[in-house]
Design a protein around this motif. Sequence first.
Motif, PDB file in Angstrom:
ATOM      1  N   VAL A 112     -12.339   3.532 -10.520  1.00 26.88           N
ATOM      2  CA  VAL A 112     -11.395   3.098  -9.639  1.00 26.88           C
ATOM      3  C   VAL A 112     -10.087   2.626  -9.814  1.00 26.88           C
ATOM      4  N   GLN A 113      -9.878   2.077 -11.198  1.00 30.50           N
ATOM      5  CA  GLN A 113      -8.688   1.682 -11.706  1.00 30.50           C
ATOM      6  C   GLN A 113      -7.567   3.066 -11.992  1.00 30.50           C
ATOM      7  N   PHE A 114      -8.405   4.185 -12.490  1.00 34.31           N
ATOM      8  CA  PHE A 114      -7.879   5.413 -12.262  1.00 34.31           C
ATOM      9  C   PHE A 114      -6.981   5.935 -11.190  1.00 34.31           C
ATOM     10  N   ASP A 115      -8.091   5.577 -10.093  1.00 30.10           N
ATOM     11  CA  ASP A 115      -7.522   6.000  -8.465  1.00 30.10           C
ATOM     12  C   ASP A 115      -6.436   5.212  -8.458  1.00 30.10           C
ATOM     13  N   LEU A 116      -6.530   3.766  -8.470  1.00 24.26           N
ATOM     14  CA  LEU A 116      -5.649   3.006  -8.167  1.00 24.26           C
ATOM     15  C   LEU A 116      -4.293   3.161  -9.128  1.00 24.26           C
ATOM     16  N   ASP A 117      -4.520   3.673 -10.152  1.00 24.34           N
ATOM     17  CA  ASP A 117      -3.229   3.902 -10.930  1.00 24.34           C
ATOM     18  C   ASP A 117      -2.846   5.198 -10.481  1.00 24.34           C
ATOM     19  N   MET A 118      -3.545   6.157 -10.205  1.00 23.56           N
ATOM     20  CA  MET A 118      -3.067   7.453  -9.699  1.00 23.56           C
ATOM     21  C   MET A 118      -2.146   7.150  -8.151  1.00 23.56           C
ATOM     22  N   GLN A 119      -2.825   6.092  -7.492  1.00 22.52           N
ATOM     23  CA  GLN A 119      -2.234   5.932  -6.071  1.00 22.52           C
ATOM     24  C   GLN A 119      -0.835   5.064  -6.283  1.00 22.52           C
ATOM     25  N   ARG A 120      -0.918   4.137  -7.348  1.00 21.48           N
ATOM     26  CA  ARG A 120       0.236   3.349  -7.495  1.00 21.48           C
ATOM     27  C   ARG A 120       1.256   4.498  -7.948  1.00 21.48           C
ATOM     28  N   ALA A 121       0.609   5.333  -9.003  1.00 25.09           N
ATOM     29  CA  ALA A 121       1.802   6.437  -9.259  1.00 25.09           C
ATOM     30  C   ALA A 121       2.521   7.228  -8.224  1.00 25.09           C
TER      31      ALA A 121
END
Length: 525
Positions: free
Chosen positions: A270-279
């Motif tokens: 989830v954090q990775f997906d959030l980081d990807m979305q933020r990126a």
Amino acid sequence: VENVDLTNFPPEEIYQNWGVDLEILFDKNARRAEVRKFISNFAPDHGVNVWSEITVLAWLAFFPGRIHGTCDNLVLKDGELCVDREMHNSWDSLVDMRLELENTKTLAMKSSEIRQEAVRKSEDSLEEYKRQLIEFKETPGTSEILSAQAELLIARSEMESSRRALDTVGERHALNIAAQKQAVEIVMYEIADAEDELDELLKPSTKQEISSAQSEVVLGQYELDQSFIRIADVKDDFMFELDMQRAEIDLAQYELDQSLIRRDNIENDVQFDLDMQRAEIDLAQYELDQSLIRRDNIENDVQFDLDVQKAEINRLQAEINKAESDLEDTTITSPFDGVILSLPAFEGGKVNPGEAVVEISHPNDFQLEGSIDEIDVLHITPGMNAFITIDAESSLNVSGVVEEISITPSVQQGVVSYSVTVGLESVPSVQLRDGLSAVAEIVIENSPNQIAIPLNAIRGPEDNPFVLIKTESAVENRAVRLGLSDDFWVSVVDGLDEGETILVQGKPIVGEEFNMRSLRRPRGR
């Protein structure tokens, strides 16, 4: 034709619309009479024709070289001018400038359209990124995030179940241990009772009692053995149950560890997906900023190109205006109204810079140029009054003022003289002409209301002069006080009365020469 912009027509159409033949229009020999009339009676008038007749006559009158109306295959010499060629050269320059102007405008429009399309695409990309960003903010629960959240909830549920199972096993284990302890205590009580009974049996008794005791011992030993067997069974059951509980605890701990691992993995995902979305959001924001910067740069470049093109258009228009002005500005205008005295320039000749091509005089502005003897020149200064007599009209007296006295002399046959210029006042009654002869009398000094006598009438020394007075009975000497003298006449300030008769040495004086108004008479033209 006057309401039509002539710059939109080639020279041939202008000639045809005007109905003009340049060869005839600029034929100086054929129009010689008109040119002379134009020069002698200068009247600024446009003329009845569409073109400016005054401009044509001015060129014919004052252009120093030869003017050709047309010159198809003619090679012009220095100082010659071809009107048709000048018109065509100006027209060609105007057409080239207009073509260059249109090309510049076309290139500017194409460049502007390309850049506007780039701006439009950038704005579309910007709107798409904005839309995606809004959707992401409004609906963050995408399928991946929902799945990850579901797995996280399952893992947390399994972890809670494992914890509850572990607590349950612990509670059962504690109950079993308590039950086993209670069974052991019961067995221990039974063993104690059996030992007490054994002690009673060991005491002396009858055979019957001994036999009964032995039976009870055997029974107690059996019960003891059974108790040990039960204890062993309870111990085995306890150990089995304990092993099962330990296995369940290990299984629950394993499941707990796996749940924690899955939870950490899900949280990491989830954090990775959030980081990807933020990126992606940061990337979209960066591309948005870059698009805005490119749009601003494109707008600045377009504005700069437009400014450059406008400046070039203004420059070309200024050149066109200058060419048109040079073409039309062909009139030579005198700074004042007057009469043309001479035309030093001639057709076909060359004119050097600063050289006069026409001499113009004011009709009422005349000067008398004459000469004065070296004896009198030192007594003359600019500004002195003069009286001029015209030879052609002796009864006409003209007033004047000395304007200039030459510094260098003129020597003719040993006689030294200096040129003097006298300005004449306007004479409304007579139209003076250049070249007339006249005599000027310059007033050096004036002694009004005094008696003037010939200088040879004075007798005696210079400091005590006297004259001879003839009376009715005799001749007497009378002392006099003298005034101004011009070496011929002398004024008497005191000593004589008007009407008295004096004696003069030498020939008599003619009455017309008795004039104290002037000393010398410069003669000139």
